[in-house]
Write a protein that holds these residues in place. Structure first.
Motif, short mmCIF file in Angstrom:
data_model
loop_
_atom_site.label_atom_id
_atom_site.label_comp_id
_atom_site.label_asym_id
_atom_site.label_seq_id
_atom_site.Cartn_x
_atom_site.Cartn_y
_atom_site.Cartn_z
N TRP A 188 10.78 -0.49 -0.33
CA TRP A 188 10.73 -0.51 -1.50
C TRP A 188 11.66 -1.93 -1.42
O TRP A 188 11.67 -3.33 -1.98
CB TRP A 188 11.20 0.14 -2.94
N ALA A 189 12.51 -1.32 -0.92
CA ALA A 189 13.63 -3.20 -0.33
C ALA A 189 13.20 -3.34 0.58
O ALA A 189 13.15 -4.74 0.74
CB ALA A 189 15.05 -2.32 0.48
N ASP A 190 12.28 -3.13 1.91
CA ASP A 190 11.47 -3.81 3.54
C ASP A 190 10.30 -4.72 2.59
O ASP A 190 10.53 -6.24 2.62
CB ASP A 190 10.50 -3.38 3.97
N ALA A 191 9.73 -4.03 1.58
CA ALA A 191 8.38 -5.13 0.53
C ALA A 191 8.65 -6.07 -0.33
O ALA A 191 8.87 -7.38 -0.11
CB ALA A 191 7.35 -4.01 -0.27
N GLY B 167 7.71 -9.26 -1.02
CA GLY B 167 6.65 -8.45 -2.19
C GLY B 167 6.49 -8.59 -3.86
O GLY B 167 7.73 -8.26 -3.58
N ALA B 168 5.43 -8.81 -4.49
CA ALA B 168 6.28 -8.68 -5.84
C ALA B 168 6.17 -6.92 -6.05
O ALA B 168 5.23 -6.81 -7.37
CB ALA B 168 5.25 -9.89 -6.21
N VAL B 169 6.98 -6.80 -6.15
CA VAL B 169 7.63 -5.07 -6.67
C VAL B 169 8.46 -4.87 -7.42
O VAL B 169 9.12 -4.23 -7.16
CB VAL B 169 7.37 -4.23 -5.36
N PRO C 16 18.32 3.31 -8.43
CA PRO C 16 18.06 3.16 -9.77
C PRO C 16 16.40 3.25 -10.43
O PRO C 16 15.67 4.24 -10.90
CB PRO C 16 18.09 2.37 -10.78
N GLU C 17 15.75 2.19 -9.46
CA GLU C 17 14.00 2.89 -10.32
C GLU C 17 13.11 3.93 -9.73
O GLU C 17 12.40 4.11 -10.83
CB GLU C 17 13.69 1.05 -10.02
N THR D 31 4.31 -0.32 -9.08
CA THR D 31 4.60 0.24 -7.19
C THR D 31 4.05 -0.06 -6.26
O THR D 31 4.50 0.85 -5.27
CB THR D 31 5.84 1.25 -7.22
N VAL D 32 2.56 -0.57 -6.05
CA VAL D 32 2.20 -0.19 -4.73
C VAL D 32 2.26 -1.69 -3.91
O VAL D 32 2.95 -2.73 -4.09
CB VAL D 32 1.06 -0.95 -5.15
#
Length: 174
Positions: free
Chosen positions: A23-26, A31-33, A46-47, A94-95
């Protein structure tokens, strides 16, 4: 080498850390996450916890794609709609495909695996997702069979003076 997909894997510390790192790397790769770079795994935590709680309550399912080294390479969360008149479709959240694996067709593979996972849910006829405008994501989703069914102009504020559309996409599963 194709990804190995698993629905509802056991959430271990290794998986948790893999999800946080992905998630952090994307996010940091643009990335639009849900985040704007720079972001750390701790900022994402937290998410992720919210998703994990929804999983523990049976409202959300996790789809993970592992690479050949069993590292988390792609993810998506499928969430049942709880409104009694809308239980025939699920949300896809969260794709993500890890930046080191982008351009290999894994995004298409992830969406196909998500559609298979949704089809396995009783009574589910469609998948809905939203994406951030301005990044070409809607063209990608259309190429995977989704149809744009709604758009709210300027609903996402990435930064002061940088508002993006919130685009709703639908994939009928029939």
């Amino acid at each position: 080498m194709p990804l190995d997909f698993e629905v509802d894997p056991a959430v271990t510390p290794v998986l948790r850390d893999g999800l946080l790192g992905l998630w952090a790397d994307a996010s940091n790769a643009g990335g639009a996450v849900g985040f704007v770079p720079p972001v750390t795994p701790e900022a994402v935590r937290p998410e992720l916890v919210k998703h994990l709680v929804a999983m523990s309550e049976g409202r959300t399912r996790l789809l993970v794609g592992y690479d050949g080294e069993r590292r988390v390479a792609a993810t998506a969360f499928l969430t049942r709609n709880t409104h009694r008149l809308m239980t025939h479709w699920v949300w896809l959240y969260t794709v993500m495909v890890h930046p080191r694996h982008q351009g290999k067709g894994y995004g298409r593979d992830l969406l196909a695996a998500a559609a298979d996972a949704a089809r396995a849910l009783e009574g589910v006829e469609a998948i809905r997702l939203t994406c951030r405008g301005g990044a070409g994501l809607e063209r990608f989703y259309v190429s995977c069979g989704y149809k744009e069914v709604g758009r709210v102009p300027g609903a996402i504020r990435v930064a002061p003076g940088d508002d993006r559309d919130d685009i709703t996409m639908l994939l009928p599963l029939g």
